[in-house]
Scaffold this motif. Structure first.
Motif, PDB file in Angstrom:
ATOM      1  N   GLU A 105     -33.304   6.321  36.223  1.00  0.00           N
ATOM      2  CA  GLU A 105     -33.061   4.963  37.011  1.00  0.00           C
ATOM      3  C   GLU A 105     -33.989   5.038  38.018  1.00  0.00           C
ATOM      4  OE1 GLU A 105     -29.076   6.309  38.071  1.00  0.00           O
ATOM      5  OE2 GLU A 105     -29.731   6.398  40.058  1.00  0.00           O
ATOM      6  N   VAL A 142     -30.490   7.905  48.086  1.00  0.00           N
ATOM      7  CA  VAL A 142     -29.378   7.449  47.068  1.00  0.00           C
ATOM      8  C   VAL A 142     -28.193   8.269  47.182  1.00  0.00           C
ATOM      9  CG1 VAL A 142     -28.828   6.463  44.931  1.00  0.00           C
ATOM     10  CG2 VAL A 142     -31.346   6.379  45.700  1.00  0.00           C
ATOM     11  N   TYR A 182     -30.479  12.005  43.893  1.00  0.00           N
ATOM     12  CA  TYR A 182     -29.443  11.264  44.317  1.00  0.00           C
ATOM     13  C   TYR A 182     -28.218  12.676  44.667  1.00  0.00           C
ATOM     14  CZ  TYR A 182     -26.996  11.596  39.722  1.00  0.00           C
ATOM     15  OH  TYR A 182     -26.575  12.086  38.741  1.00  0.00           O
ATOM     16  N   VAL A 214     -23.225   2.739  43.675  1.00  0.00           N
ATOM     17  CA  VAL A 214     -24.472   3.273  43.979  1.00  0.00           C
ATOM     18  C   VAL A 214     -24.984   2.884  45.407  1.00  0.00           C
ATOM     19  CG1 VAL A 214     -26.907   3.771  43.234  1.00  0.00           C
ATOM     20  CG2 VAL A 214     -25.243   3.650  41.772  1.00  0.00           C
ATOM     21  N   LYS A 262     -24.245   8.275  45.385  1.00  0.00           N
ATOM     22  CA  LYS A 262     -23.397   7.628  44.530  1.00  0.00           C
ATOM     23  C   LYS A 262     -21.918   8.313  44.733  1.00  0.00           C
ATOM     24  CE  LYS A 262     -26.966   7.556  40.936  1.00  0.00           C
ATOM     25  NZ  LYS A 262     -27.163   7.726  39.525  1.00  0.00           N
ATOM     26  N   TYR A 306     -32.564  -2.506  40.357  1.00  0.00           N
ATOM     27  CA  TYR A 306     -32.000  -1.259  40.215  1.00  0.00           C
ATOM     28  C   TYR A 306     -31.815  -1.052  38.568  1.00  0.00           C
ATOM     29  CZ  TYR A 306     -28.578   2.528  39.999  1.00  0.00           C
ATOM     30  OH  TYR A 306     -28.361   3.803  39.858  1.00  0.00           O
ATOM     31  N   GLU A 319     -19.268   4.015  38.630  1.00  0.00           N
ATOM     32  CA  GLU A 319     -19.725   4.476  40.056  1.00  0.00           C
ATOM     33  C   GLU A 319     -20.355   3.503  40.667  1.00  0.00           C
ATOM     34  OE1 GLU A 319     -22.548   7.369  38.355  1.00  0.00           O
ATOM     35  OE2 GLU A 319     -24.356   6.012  38.457  1.00  0.00           O
TER      36      GLU A 319
END
Lengths: 366, 146
Positions: free
Chosen positions: A298, B81, B29, B68, B83, A313, B66
């Motif tokens: 990602e 980031v 993340y 983010v 999550k 994103y 999820e």
């Protein structure tokens, strides 16, 4: 004396709402005591559509988000795709897209200022002066890629075609003329007594409130926060470029107008520097496949679009189209504080404030 | 240049106070436990200066949903980031709303509720944002057929 409250719908079709935008406003006399933005009239489900298209095809969807700033939308999306798939862009391609995106910023800010002055009641004259300059930029875009508004000029790795030979003299002519045209506009508008009376100290946005509400772009800088992603997180080749970042002091509607006006001048300087540094070469590396297939992962690369921080994103599952494509739309998020900004002001200030936020409904609704 | 924190950088920041809150550490993340997530966000905002919530979004991972969060610190010029996994399955996904920490989440969380169907507990105005009120389903879910 107590008065009866009146609730009124402004929009969805209204000349001052810059598209299909509705506000449900409650008035006490002429004073606003509540305002609720109601959006979604232009929702096309771009994020869902992107999941069914290849990575290159999605570029055309990004054009239609903020349709006054297609080039920067392309840039944000392409940067995210390049990071996801590890593509190194070609040098000339990057310079060309930087020139394109700075020209686009001038065009987008011209529209923002023009329609803000239009909302103030200065019908058409200043707006047409600014749209005349924007028209020249659209003609330059037509030379670059054949399209004026929905450009789809960028591709993973650079741009899809080089600018033709006749583009460069036209661009130089534009760069020579534009500062004089800006002087004209500034003489006409900046010290105008009516504009000052209508915009100064109206809808003041505090620095900390702005940051807390995720407001970015010229609106944040008008509140005095030095946060420009071209400077703080230089994507493409912005680290080789020097430019000033105009900041506001009060955070009122007038500051938001002034910041945009000065940013046009800085963008002109950036284009000039790009012209000095650009060199001949391929506009897209040959090894970039036609069908981009990024590995699992990602990416999110924020850029400084004319309206604020714009980022895509992207989540890849290894397939030919994005598994998830979310747009961080500055226009939508900058509307968060609209209610707080207009409460206590008069109905006439509502449109000025809305104009100074500079939203584009294509991007708000996507 | 904005420094993008890796998973282990974020772990170092969180491990002193929230060791038990960390569920999974990825490359770039950290996944935190849904319960008491507001404590983590308050700590990041107030003690670690992550004052700008860049974006909130959601992903349909087929087995679960999820949420983010992209956080940015203007002062330190860093971003990270975080999550949150909303439950083990697809039924009734919900997380705590972060509007009390960052106002900027207000419209974004409504958009997620509208298009992905994740409930945000404690949101001041939890209703659809883009689609009309009687719309059935949530279009960004993978099982929504248009």
């Amino acid at each position: 004396m107590s008065t009866e409250l009146v609730t009124m719908n402004i929009g969805p079709i209204h000349p001052s709402t810059h598209g299909v935008f509705r506000m449900r406003v409650t008035f006490d006399g002429e004073t606003i005591i509540d305002a609720e933005p109601i959006i979604g009239y232009l929702h096309r489900g771009s994020e869902k559509l992107a999941e069914e298209r290849t990575y290159t095809q999605v570029v055309t969807l990004t054009d239609r988000m903020d349709y006054t700033a297609s080039m920067t939308n392309n840039q944000a999306y392409i940067l995210s795709v390049e990071k996801l798939s590890g593509i190194t862009p070609s040098e000339r391609g990057v310079w060309l897209r930087m020139i394109a995106s700075e020209l686009q910023r001038i065009a987008a800010h011209s529209v923002a200022i023009g329609f803000l002055i239009n909302d103030l009641g200065a019908w058409h004259t200043p707006l047409l002066y600014l749209l005349r300059e924007r028209e020249k930029i659209l003609e330059l875009f037509e030379m670059m890629c054949g399209a004026r508004i929905t450009n789809s000029y960028l591709r993973p790795g650079g741009v899809f075609m080089d600018a033709p030979d006749e583009f460069w003299p036209s661009l130089n002519r534009f760069l020579d003329e534009m500062p004089n045209r800006l002087d004209d506009i500034e003489n006409l508008l900046t010290d105008n007594e009516i504009i000052l009376a209508r915009t100064q100290n109206v809808a003041i946005l505090d620095k900390n409130d702005a940051i807390n509400a995720s407001i970015t772009g010229p609106m944040l800088r008008a509140s005095g926060v030095d946060w420009d992603l071209r400077h703080r997180n230089p994507y493409d080749y912005y680290e080789k470029i020097s430019f000033r970042r105009p900041l506001g002091t009060v955070g009122d509607n007038n500051d938001r107008y002034l910041v945009r006006l000065h940013e046009i001048r800085e963008s002109l300087k950036i284009v000039e520097q790009c012209l000095d540094l650009i060199e001949p070469g391929p506009v897209q590396p040959e090894e970039v496949p036609f069908l981009v297939r990024p590995p699992k992962g990602e990416s999110y690369v924020p850029i400084e679009a004319p309206k604020g921080e714009l980022g895509f994103y992207l989540v890849s599952d290894g397939g030919i189209s994005p598994f998830r494509c979310h747009v961080r739309a500055p226009s939508l998020i900058n509307l968060t504080l609209l209610r707080d900004m207009v409460i206590g002001y008069k109905i006439a200030d509502l449109f000025v404030t809305f104009g100074s936020i500079d939203v584009n409904m294509g991007e708000v609704d996507r | 240049m904005t420094r993008v924190l890796t998973g282990s950088d974020i772990e170092n920041i969180l491990s002193s106070k929230f060791k038990n809150q960390i569920e999974f550490i990825g490359d770039d993340y950290v996944q935190v436990i849904n319960k008491d997530s507001l404590d983590v966000f308050n700590y990041l905002k107030i003690d670690q200066n992550y004052d700008l919530l860049s974006s909130v979004t959601s992903v349909d991972r087929i087995s679960h949903f999820e949420v983010v969060y992209h956080l940015t610190s203007l002062q330190k010029n860093e971003s990270m980031v975080i999550k949150i996994k909303c439950g083990a399955d697809r039924i009734d996904p919900n997380v705590k709303s972060v509007v009390s920490v960052w106002r900027g989440a207000e419209l974004q969380e409504r958009e997620i509720y509208d298009l992905m169907g994740i409930m945000f507990e404690g949101h001041p105005n939890m209703k659809r944002l883009l689609l009309w009120e009687n719309f059935e389903g949530h279009p960004l879910r993978k099982d929504f057929v248009s």
